[in-house]
Design a protein around this motif. Structure first.
Motif, PDB file in Angstrom:
ATOM      1  N   GLN A  28      -5.970   1.859  12.126  1.00 37.11           N
ATOM      2  CA  GLN A  28      -5.042   3.155  12.693  1.00 37.11           C
ATOM      3  C   GLN A  28      -5.969   4.059  13.375  1.00 37.11           C
ATOM      4  OE1 GLN A  28      -2.102   3.011  13.466  1.00 37.11           O
ATOM      5  NE2 GLN A  28      -0.711   2.468  12.067  1.00 37.11           N
ATOM      6  N   LYS A  29      -7.080   4.496  12.763  1.00 32.25           N
ATOM      7  CA  LYS A  29      -7.918   5.681  13.212  1.00 32.25           C
ATOM      8  C   LYS A  29      -8.773   5.191  14.414  1.00 32.25           C
ATOM      9  CE  LYS A  29      -8.446   8.358   8.846  1.00 32.25           C
ATOM     10  NZ  LYS A  29      -8.997   8.066   7.381  1.00 32.25           N
ATOM     11  N   ILE A  42       0.877  -1.133  -0.091  1.00 37.31           N
ATOM     12  CA  ILE A  42      -0.102  -0.080   0.200  1.00 37.31           C
ATOM     13  C   ILE A  42       0.689   1.302   0.024  1.00 37.31           C
ATOM     14  CG2 ILE A  42      -2.016  -1.192   1.337  1.00 37.31           C
ATOM     15  CD1 ILE A  42      -0.970   0.767   3.779  1.00 37.31           C
ATOM     16  N   PRO A  48      -0.866  -4.463   5.531  1.00 37.68           N
ATOM     17  CA  PRO A  48      -0.334  -4.444   7.003  1.00 37.68           C
ATOM     18  C   PRO A  48      -1.096  -5.056   7.919  1.00 37.68           C
ATOM     19  CG  PRO A  48      -0.235  -2.481   5.736  1.00 37.68           C
ATOM     20  CD  PRO A  48      -1.157  -3.217   4.752  1.00 37.68           C
ATOM     21  N   TYR A  50      -6.594  -0.592   6.573  1.00 41.66           N
ATOM     22  CA  TYR A  50      -5.248  -0.237   7.480  1.00 41.66           C
ATOM     23  C   TYR A  50      -5.502   1.132   8.219  1.00 41.66           C
ATOM     24  CZ  TYR A  50      -0.677   1.627   8.670  1.00 41.66           C
ATOM     25  OH  TYR A  50       0.530   2.347   9.153  1.00 41.66           O
ATOM     26  N   PHE A  51      -6.013   2.006   7.479  1.00 43.61           N
ATOM     27  CA  PHE A  51      -6.315   3.501   7.874  1.00 43.61           C
ATOM     28  C   PHE A  51      -7.600   3.259   8.907  1.00 43.61           C
ATOM     29  CE2 PHE A  51      -5.237   6.349   4.293  1.00 43.61           C
ATOM     30  CZ  PHE A  51      -3.716   6.181   4.393  1.00 43.61           C
ATOM     31  N   TRP A  94      -0.081   7.951   4.309  1.00 47.89           N
ATOM     32  CA  TRP A  94      -1.218   9.014   4.776  1.00 47.89           C
ATOM     33  C   TRP A  94      -1.311  10.302   4.067  1.00 47.89           C
ATOM     34  CZ3 TRP A  94      -4.471   7.615   8.730  1.00 47.89           C
ATOM     35  CH2 TRP A  94      -4.091   6.193   9.421  1.00 47.89           C
ATOM     36  N   ALA A 147      -6.903  -2.650   1.006  1.00 54.16           N
ATOM     37  CA  ALA A 147      -5.853  -2.847   2.072  1.00 54.16           C
ATOM     38  C   ALA A 147      -5.705  -1.480   2.924  1.00 54.16           C
ATOM     39  CB  ALA A 147      -4.526  -3.325   1.477  1.00 54.16           C
ATOM     40  N   ARG A 148      -5.603  -0.252   2.047  1.00 55.36           N
ATOM     41  CA  ARG A 148      -5.334   0.922   2.421  1.00 55.36           C
ATOM     42  C   ARG A 148      -6.396   1.248   3.455  1.00 55.36           C
ATOM     43  NH1 ARG A 148      -2.828   6.034   0.618  1.00 55.36           N
ATOM     44  NH2 ARG A 148      -4.799   7.327   0.532  1.00 55.36           N
TER      45      ARG A 148
END
Lengths: 236, 324
Positions: free
Chosen positions: B307-308, A10, B274, B303-304, A61, B299-300
């Motif tokens: 994490q958030k 990613i 991740p 992951y976000f 990010w 996937a992003r």
């Protein structure tokens, strides 16, 4: 040249410049790395050049894969190999070539009916390219060696390769920055400290550098701070 | 200056390492990343104490560690259930707790998962090398003493601060606690040399069950299963991202983790997401896992999301943890 972009998760792209090792792509890789650092700025996390590729890891990010791809493509479109120091800097590494610190010197010599001195002279005669750093911090993969010097890796790796050992595997050469187990053929030793975390820069060599080995005597080796203890052959 | 309380290591156990967010900007010099194998559990251990997301936590693998508090200490424990106890009383993971002077915190046999994360206020003190205290033995960097070595009997651990404002929750809400007892389905983003794998091998890679091998450490975790065949004409070593799945000639994949070598010359099937990396870090030897193909977007997003959740909980920006 149309480098290919491959997904590496990613937050990373792998940029491939050629399929096989080709010294002609090195100036392009050097230029790409330099331009990428500028183009990505603080969004760049890692830039790992290796032979034919560069792994570009960015901050996910701040950039998505499409955004990062756009930055990379713009760099590729605009880069010029020579103006950004594509040739790399030239680094000279002094080496004491001797069978006591380079036990495989005689093995290589025997293959061609040469003397160890002739092997040393052949190794020191060419300029090599640093393709990548890896294995242990500061270990530089350099090539290409002339085919006469090429040697397969040892069938059984040594448990202890002394720090500074100059080594050969296939058509590549390197110098061990620290004592570690290793399977490359040893031909000599350098007094140069190749890695020091408390020094700037930490490594003597960086990807893209050109290297020339300079043959020195035992006396010079010791004067330059080298440790002349012979390679200890421990039974595996 | 107030004296910061310490945690004394009574018995070190097989492997307990200090890990922060990891080492970055040095991969081109051949230096590995380090950092917690399960960034998700480590992130929660920090969140429960209001720490920075990349603060140093103690990664306890397998168990066997015994610690004694020399004064009152507020700590957090997340990740694997390693039969932890305080003075013999069971201590479940995913919570914050307090030890009083003389209290003994012990880890036993793994009940679920492999790696537990012990957080201290402000993170544990370590000796940074190249901007990180991440403990990497083979490079001799980081750790509590700066020599890259794991905890040893008699060592002392100190949190950075004695106390700090703590988040209102003292435990991780159950919906955010992963269940390591469930079979693992690991997301893989195809990439690298995917196209060079044999069709049948690609089918098997994403459909056959895989077993976690005994050859599993912080560099890489091997999977055992059908032999995957790759017809690549000849690889040259390439930079390796975290989670890259290499397939050596024996056809058994190796998932590359935090302490991986920086470059490698085996064909790659793709890259673990991740979340898949964090999940795999908690898989025990012999456990069955499956690989499931996924895309970058998904996937992003996952992951976000994870994490958030950690970030909102501790009321801090999550950006600094973006290097997973």
């Amino acid at each position: 040249m149309t480098p290919e972009l491959q997904n590496a998760g990613i937050d990373a792209w792998l940029v491939r410049f050629s399929d096989g090792i080709d010294p002609a792509v090195q100036p392009w890789i050097n230029a790409f790395c330099q331009d990428c650092r500028t183009a990505f700025g603080g969004l760049l996390v890692e830039l790992v050049p290796s032979y034919t590729t560069v792994l570009v890891q960015y901050d996910p990010w701040q950039l998505d894969d499409t955004g990062a791809r756009r930055v990379i493509e713009r760099v590729l479109d605009q880069m010029v190999p020579d103006s950004s120091g594509g040739g790399g800097r030239l680094v000279e590494i002094p080496v004491w070539y001797d069978p006591s610190v380079g036990p495989e010197l005689e093995l290589i010599a025997a293959r061609h009916g040469w003397t160890p001195q002739q092997v040393a002279a052949a190794h020191a005669a060419s300029e090599y390219q640093v393709f990548a750093l890896g294995f242990v911090p500061g270990f530089a993969f350099m090539g290409m060696l002339s085919p006469e010097l090429a040697m397969p890796r040892l069938a059984t790796p040594r448990k202890k390769v002394p720090r500074g050992s100059i080594a050969i595997a296939e058509r590549q050469t390197s110098a061990y920055p620290q004592q570690t187990p290793g399977g490359w053929n040893l031909i000599g030793r350098t007094p140069v400290v190749l890695f020091d975390a408390n020094r700037t820069p930490m490594t003597t060599l960086e990807p893209g550098d050109r290297v020339r080995f300079i043959s020195i005597s035992r006396e010079t080796f010791i004067k330059l701070g080298g440790d002349a203890s012979p390679v200890e052959e421990v039974a595996p | 200056m107030s004296v910061v309380a310490t945690l004394r290591v009574e018995k070190a156990g097989p492997l307990a390492l200090l890990q922060d967010g990891g080492r970055f900007g040095v991969r081109h010099l051949g230096i590995t990343q380090g950092g917690p194998m399960d960034w998700h559990a480590a992130g929660w251990a920090n969140a429960l104490l209001g720490n920075d997301p990349g603060a140093a936590v103690l990664e306890v693998a397998i168990g066997g560690l015994r610690l004694v508090a020399e004064a009152e200490l507020t700590l957090s424990l997340c990740g694997a259930d390693l039969s932890a106890s305080v003075n013999g009383q069971q201590l479940r993971p995913w919570q914050r707790f307090t030890l009083r002077a003389g209290d003994r915190l012990a880890f036993g046999m793994p009940r679920c998962g492999v790696r537990a994360y012990l957080g201290g206020c402000g993170g544990w003190r370590g000796v940074p090398a190249l901007g990180s205290v991440a403990c990497v033995g083979r490079e001799g960097f980081g750790g509590h003493k700066g020599d890259g070595l794991p905890l040893d009997d008699g060592d002392q651990l100190q949190p950075e601060v004695r106390s700090q404002p703590l988040p209102s929750y003292s435990y991780v809400p159950p919906e955010y606690q992963p269940d390591y007892g469930q079979p693992a389905a690991l997301g893989v983003i195809p990439g690298g040399q995917t196209a060079f794998f044999d069709g049948a091998s690609l089918y098997e890679a994403f459909n056959a069950p895989w077993q976690v091998d005994t050859r599993a450490d912080r560099m890489g975790i091997r999977l055992l299963g059908p032999e995957l065949v790759c017809h690549h004409p000849g690889m040259v070593s390439e930079g390796l991202a975290a989670g890259a799945i290499q397939v050596p000639p024996d056809g058994q994949p190796i998932c590359l983790m935090n302490d991986r070598q920086t470059i490698g010359g085996y064909p790659r099937l793709g890259t673990l997401t991740p979340l898949a990396r964090a999940r795999l870090a908690q898989c025990q030897t012999g456990e069955t896992v499956r690989l499931r193909a996924t895309g970058i977007e998904r996937a992003r997003h996952e992951y976000f999301g994870a994490q958030k959740a950690i970030g909102s909980f501790q009321g801090q920006k999550t950006c600094a943890a973006g290097r997973g």
